[in-house]
Design a protein around this motif. Structure first.
Motif, PDB file in Angstrom:
ATOM      1  N   TYR A  47      -7.392 -63.028  26.760  1.00 26.14           N
ATOM      2  CA  TYR A  47      -7.122 -64.308  27.983  1.00 26.14           C
ATOM      3  C   TYR A  47      -6.354 -65.385  27.526  1.00 26.14           C
ATOM      4  N   ALA A  48      -6.186 -65.827  26.050  1.00 24.32           N
ATOM      5  CA  ALA A  48      -5.433 -66.945  25.860  1.00 24.32           C
ATOM      6  C   ALA A  48      -3.756 -66.402  25.982  1.00 24.32           C
ATOM      7  N   ALA A  49      -3.488 -65.097  25.633  1.00 20.55           N
ATOM      8  CA  ALA A  49      -2.150 -64.689  25.540  1.00 20.55           C
ATOM      9  C   ALA A  49      -1.692 -64.260  26.992  1.00 20.55           C
ATOM     10  N   VAL A  52      -0.377 -67.615  29.256  1.00 16.43           N
ATOM     11  CA  VAL A  52       1.019 -68.398  29.104  1.00 16.43           C
ATOM     12  C   VAL A  52       1.946 -67.468  29.718  1.00 16.43           C
ATOM     13  N   PHE A  53       1.502 -66.374  30.474  1.00 16.80           N
ATOM     14  CA  PHE A  53       2.485 -65.655  31.126  1.00 16.80           C
ATOM     15  C   PHE A  53       3.034 -66.448  32.339  1.00 16.80           C
ATOM     16  N   SER A  57      -0.700 -69.373  35.388  1.00 18.88           N
ATOM     17  CA  SER A  57      -1.212 -70.798  34.737  1.00 18.88           C
ATOM     18  C   SER A  57      -2.777 -71.197  35.306  1.00 18.88           C
ATOM     19  N   PHE A  58      -3.180 -70.495  36.532  1.00 14.99           N
ATOM     20  CA  PHE A  58      -4.455 -70.760  36.877  1.00 14.99           C
ATOM     21  C   PHE A  58      -5.528 -70.316  35.924  1.00 14.99           C
ATOM     22  N   LEU A  59      -5.110 -69.730  34.802  1.00 14.24           N
ATOM     23  CA  LEU A  59      -6.174 -69.087  33.766  1.00 14.24           C
ATOM     24  C   LEU A  59      -6.540 -70.746  33.025  1.00 14.24           C
ATOM     25  N   PHE A  60      -5.973 -71.566  33.215  1.00 16.98           N
ATOM     26  CA  PHE A  60      -6.009 -72.924  32.473  1.00 16.98           C
ATOM     27  C   PHE A  60      -7.172 -73.736  33.350  1.00 16.98           C
ATOM     28  N   VAL A 115      -3.261 -74.333  24.123  1.00 21.28           N
ATOM     29  CA  VAL A 115      -3.790 -72.906  23.623  1.00 21.28           C
ATOM     30  C   VAL A 115      -2.887 -72.719  22.359  1.00 21.28           C
ATOM     31  N   TYR A 116      -1.799 -73.519  22.092  1.00 21.15           N
ATOM     32  CA  TYR A 116      -1.262 -72.701  20.741  1.00 21.15           C
ATOM     33  C   TYR A 116      -0.891 -74.058  19.982  1.00 21.15           C
ATOM     34  N   ILE A 117      -1.456 -74.588  18.866  1.00 21.93           N
ATOM     35  CA  ILE A 117      -1.227 -75.543  18.007  1.00 21.93           C
ATOM     36  C   ILE A 117      -0.501 -74.988  16.647  1.00 21.93           C
TER      37      ILE A 117
END
Length: 268
Positions: A47-49, A52-53, A57-60, A115-117
């Motif tokens: 889901y996280a990967a 970002v495609f 962006s609706f997955l946010f 999602v990416y720190i």
């Protein structure tokens, strides 16, 4: 423009989601089901990967992220008697972990996206440790408010059987670190009928060496002592007030266990 490496994003989320599931199971006192936790983590990492495609962006959106969390909880803890509690703890662990990571990223000046720190693995482990300690403390305080109860316990092993009175003690956090199973502790004299040919009043390590296929060593700590190892075994069957349990080990205490109406102790 920030560059995000999908493989690293996937692996980091897989590891974090697995640790969150494992931590939730530990806080809730469940028998570990590592395969299910891995599948839940796999779903979360995909889901996280995917989010970002381009065009995803609706997955946010918060409702979708909430649904994703519920699906992960169902994969990891569906069917558990304490499912609602597990789900609440899982979301609490996730929220607390995210907050700690966000605070650490600000402190280190890294910023990062939602999602990416880009934090190091030691920092991730430190953040998870903070979350686990806070939630363990909170839930142990809640558990200590529960009423103590004594169970009639029947343990069967090698066609032999003993009947004990077991105190359900919310302050007893002993468990098998390998399987996550609860551990009932009883003195060697009360367990002697299960092993008529063996001397149980010996050191735990000796017992594990002399009967390696039966006993395993479990670390323990107690107030006023430096802790040590207990020899524990898996009984053929064990019942509390007539209800059978398959997730309880029995450990041999080197000291007598005596109290008001009980001769053994088990955690909640």
């Amino acid at each position: 423009m920030e560059t995000i490496y999908i493989d690293r994003l996937f692996i980091i989320n897989l590891l974090i989601d697995y640790l969150l599931s494992l931590g939730t199971a530990r806080v809730c006192g469940l028998v570990f089901k590592r395969g299910r936790y891995f599948l839940a983590a796999l779903f979360g990492a995909f889901y996280a990967a995917l989010s970002v495609f381009p065009g995803c962006s609706f997955l946010f959106l918060s409702p979708l992220k909430l649904c994703s969390g519920i699906i992960m909880a169902l994969i990891a803890f569906g069917g558990e008697k304490k499912f609602f509690r597990c789900a609440v703890v899982f979301f609490a662990v996730s929220a607390l972990f995210g907050g700690v990571l966000w605070a650490l990223s600000l402190h280190s000046g890294l910023g990062g996206s939602a999602v990416y720190i880009p934090l190091s693995m030691p920092v991730l482990a430190f953040a998870f440790g903070i979350c686990y300690a806070v939630l363990s403390c909170a839930f142990s305080r809640t558990a200590k408010g529960m009423e103590r109860q004594v169970y009639i316990t029947r343990i069967r092993f090698n066609e032999n059987e003993v009947t004990l009175r077991s105190l359900c003690d919310s302050g007893n956090a002993l468990y098998d670190p390998v399987s996550g199973r609860r551990v009932l502790v009883a003195s060697f004299d009360t367990l002697q009928p299960l092993f008529p040919q063996a001397a149980l009043n010996i050191d735990a390590s000796e017992l594990a060496v002399k009967m390696p296929g039966v006993f395993r060593l479990i670390p323990y700590s107690a107030v006023g002592t430096s802790g040590g190892m207990l020899a524990a075994f898996r009984p053929q069957s064990i019942s509390l007030d007539g209800k059978e349990y398959a997730d309880i080990l029995v450990a041999v205490s080197p000291q007598p266990i005596t109290g008001d109406g009980f001769d053994s102790v088990i955690g909640i």
